[in-house]
Each structure stands twice: as C-alpha cells, then as structure tokens.
Scaffold this motif. Structure first.
Motif: not given
Length: 174
Positions: A79-81, A98-101, A130-131, A145-147
């Motif tokens: 995952l890159i942002y 991904y996730g909380r942290e 934008i996904i 990601i939608l979650d």
C-alpha cells in the motif's frame, strides 16, 4: 296444459369487468419504478482537473490538492499513498501498512487537519481519497481499504482502476 311447469330461465349475470382499479395500480407501479430507477443512479464526483487557462492554478492547489490522498494497492499487501499530485506532492509517496497503526492513523490525522483548516474559514471541508487497486492486488485489500473509509468516516472516495505511467513505475519500484 295449464299445469305444466314453467321453464325456469337462469338469470344472466353481468359479464362486464371493471378495470379501473387495475389501471390505477398499474400507473402507481410505473411511477414507483421510475422513481426508484432515478434514485438508484450512482452519484459521482468529477475529480479531473480541467485547467483551460481560465483559472488560477494557485487557487486550485489550495483547494483540491490539499485535501486529496491517493492510495495505490499493489501485490503482496503493498500500500503506497501520497497527498496532492504525483508531479508535485504535498506528501511524498510512502509505503504504509494496513490497519489501525498504518493507513487508518494517517487518514484520521489528515481528516483532522482539514477540519481544523476548515474551522478557520477556509473552503475545503472534506478529505477526498482516491483508491487505485492494481491488477495484481487482491480483493481483500480493497475490502480492507473500504472498511478503513467507513471507520474513519470518510464519505468522499473514488475507486479508479487506471494508473498513470509514473504511478505504475512507482508501484513496481518500491
């Protein structure tokens, strides 16, 4: 002949059927389906920038880029942002978990900063995400990601399957 029984004729019933109620119900059904079809059409937000020389680029940068984050989903849970445009990013592209942290913390932080900026009287009020899932990413990552969008209460997001050549190179290199 006088005592002969009279022939009993059967009473003829009215064979006419009243279709008024059927016509009313059919018109109500037609109206119902027309309204539901109109309401079920997807609502989309045009995220493309059309600068035909009529607008000041500085004004666009202050409004759109400061509140848009692009998430690129790659293979092996990559995952890159980045924030803003890839050519001149506000936040340079980074790999994140991904996730909380990971991505959730970043999304909440960016959303909070935009809300603080909007509280000062500025125009932007929402974070736009934008996904971009690649062909090699798995479906579970997209669901994750939608979650995260639901958990972070981000209402404005788009799933865009197209990558620019620079984004493709970036996703392959890291």
């Amino acid at each position: 002949m006088e005592n002969l029984p009279k022939k009993v004729r059967s009473k003829k019933l009215n064979t006419r059927v009243d279709l008024t109620a059927m016509v009313s119900v059919s018109f109500l059904l037609i109206i119902f389906f027309m309204v539901t079809i109109e309401l079920s059409k997807p609502k989309i937000l045009d995220l493309s920038s059309r600068d035909n020389g009529c607008c000041d680029c500085r004004e666009y940068r202050d409004y759109g880029e400061n509140r848009s984050i692009t998430l690129m989903l790659g293979e092996n849970n990559k995952l890159i942002y980045y924030m803003g445009l890839l050519d001149s990013p506000i936040i340079a592209p980074k790999e994140i978990k991904y996730g909380r942290e990971g991505i959730r913390k970043e999304l909440l932080k960016r959303k909070k900063s935009i809300l603080e900026f909007a509280a000062k009287g500025a125009k932007p009020k929402n974070l736009i995400v934008i996904i971009k899932p690649s062909k090699k990413s798995n479906y579970g990552n997209l669901v994750d990601i939608l979650d995260e969008m639901k958990i972070a209460e981000i209402d404005t997001y788009a799933i865009v399957p197209e990558f620019t050549p620079k984004e493709t190179k970036l996703l392959a290199s890291k």
